[in-house]
Design an enzyme around this catalytic site. Sequence first.
Site, short mmCIF file in Angstrom:
data_model
loop_
_atom_site.label_atom_id
_atom_site.label_comp_id
_atom_site.label_asym_id
_atom_site.label_seq_id
_atom_site.Cartn_x
_atom_site.Cartn_y
_atom_site.Cartn_z
N ARG A 1 -46.40 -2.04 15.42
CA ARG A 1 -46.35 -0.63 14.81
C ARG A 1 -48.05 -0.42 14.41
O ARG A 1 -48.04 0.66 15.16
CB ARG A 1 -45.07 -0.72 14.34
CG ARG A 1 -43.76 -0.45 15.19
CD ARG A 1 -42.38 -0.36 13.27
NE ARG A 1 -42.55 -0.85 12.58
CZ ARG A 1 -42.54 -0.55 11.34
NH1 ARG A 1 -41.72 0.50 11.49
NH2 ARG A 1 -42.33 -0.74 9.89
N CYS B 1 -35.68 -10.22 18.02
CA CYS B 1 -35.44 -9.08 18.69
C CYS B 1 -33.48 -8.68 18.28
O CYS B 1 -32.81 -8.96 18.02
CB CYS B 1 -34.90 -9.23 20.21
SG CYS B 1 -34.66 -7.05 20.48
N ASN C 1 -46.09 -11.35 10.28
CA ASN C 1 -45.79 -9.46 10.63
C ASN C 1 -44.49 -8.79 10.00
O ASN C 1 -44.09 -9.71 9.27
CB ASN C 1 -45.29 -10.07 11.91
CG ASN C 1 -44.91 -8.84 13.56
OD1 ASN C 1 -43.49 -9.18 13.70
ND2 ASN C 1 -45.96 -8.37 12.90
N GLY C 2 -45.25 -7.78 9.98
CA GLY C 2 -44.64 -7.16 9.31
C GLY C 2 -45.23 -6.24 8.45
O GLY C 2 -45.83 -6.52 7.57
N ASP C 3 -45.71 -4.68 8.41
CA ASP C 3 -46.10 -3.83 7.61
C ASP C 3 -46.88 -4.27 7.93
O ASP C 3 -48.07 -3.67 6.79
CB ASP C 3 -45.63 -3.30 6.24
CG ASP C 3 -44.37 -3.12 6.38
OD1 ASP C 3 -43.55 -2.11 7.97
OD2 ASP C 3 -43.68 -2.96 5.83
N PRO D 1 -45.61 -8.55 20.49
CA PRO D 1 -45.62 -8.07 22.12
C PRO D 1 -43.82 -6.67 21.57
O PRO D 1 -43.45 -7.43 20.75
CB PRO D 1 -43.65 -9.57 22.58
CG PRO D 1 -43.76 -10.31 21.17
CD PRO D 1 -45.53 -10.04 20.26
N MET D 2 -43.77 -5.91 22.37
CA MET D 2 -43.18 -4.94 22.40
C MET D 2 -42.51 -4.28 23.77
O MET D 2 -43.56 -4.59 24.75
CB MET D 2 -43.66 -3.71 21.53
CG MET D 2 -44.30 -4.46 19.77
SD MET D 2 -45.44 -3.03 19.19
CE MET D 2 -47.03 -3.04 20.16
N GLU D 3 -41.46 -3.75 23.24
CA GLU D 3 -40.50 -3.59 24.91
C GLU D 3 -41.24 -2.53 25.49
O GLU D 3 -40.82 -1.49 24.28
CB GLU D 3 -38.90 -3.62 24.63
CG GLU D 3 -38.02 -3.10 26.09
CD GLU D 3 -38.26 -4.34 27.18
OE1 GLU D 3 -37.71 -4.30 27.58
OE2 GLU D 3 -39.25 -5.29 26.55
#
EC number: 1.3.1.-
Length: 326
Positions: free
Chosen positions: A233, A105, A208-210, A18-20
């Site tokens: 990302r 967040c 999650n992450g990289d 989820p990304m704003e």
Amino acid sequence: MKENFWSTLPRPFFILAPMEDVTNIVFRHVVSEAARPDVFFTEFTNTESYCHPEGIHSVRGRLTFSDDEQPMVAHIWGDKPEQFREMSIGLADMGFKGIDLNMGCPVANVAKKGKGSGLILRPETAAEIIQASKAGGLPVSVKTRLGYYDIDEWRDWLKHVFEQDIANLSIHLRTRKEMSKVDAHWELIEAIKTLRDEIAPNTLLTINGDIPDRQTGLELANKYGIDGIMIGRGIFHNPFAFEKEPREHSSKELLGLLRLHLSLFEKYDKDEARHFKSLRRFFKIYVRGIRGASELRHQLMNTQSIAEARELLDTFEARMDARSEV
């Protein structure tokens, strides 16, 4: 509890984070066209706004989804358990398959008010929120970070979350303080997995992450035995990040996704007014690696309408075709 869709997913499963202002119905459909993940989350939706008589109208677009996106999970945030309870019932009625709670967040005006990652410093409130969110009967999951200030916080915090009997825990492998300024702490995955196995073996563990793509995610899953992979990302660098058989993609394909994005924006704008300027953050995803890309991105950033953007693309692609024929 209603049907727990998490138990039916393949292992490992893949989630678009989820990304704003990113993971709305428009972009989710573009990602589906490129290479679909197993699970979609909405962008962030505030519980206070949802529960307010007037605020519900401001969040309606954030909760828009279509049947072909299922299983669809609503990603929500706030700090008042009673609002999570009310919203969980409403989300079940709307047809969502799950609820994901934002406890990660890092944005200052969220975290410093005790919401998002701020809940890491309020573990009892976090527990109350999790239990309240089960009122609607949907499986409840949590997305969080390793800690607020220090990495060493991870064990006590994650143990506390695992004890709440949730369906899935997604962990961004950084602290709130680290934001995204350091490499994700992959070195902790094994220890986190061991903790999960000891405390809550029935809770799924997502990392999650990289993680740039499906292939990297599979390597991590095979190495550590985790259940799920969440990509955030990485989708900005490669909209085909979830494809099962990676291959090179032409500039025509990327520009085709941009055209699809414009068409979907136009389609859903009829149901829920959307600001054209919100499109600009996406242009860099599709316009890259080709002669004249920088100039085209600059021109697109100055457009004011779908029609203008399409006209620029038509002109640019006509020039591309002319060069290829020489």
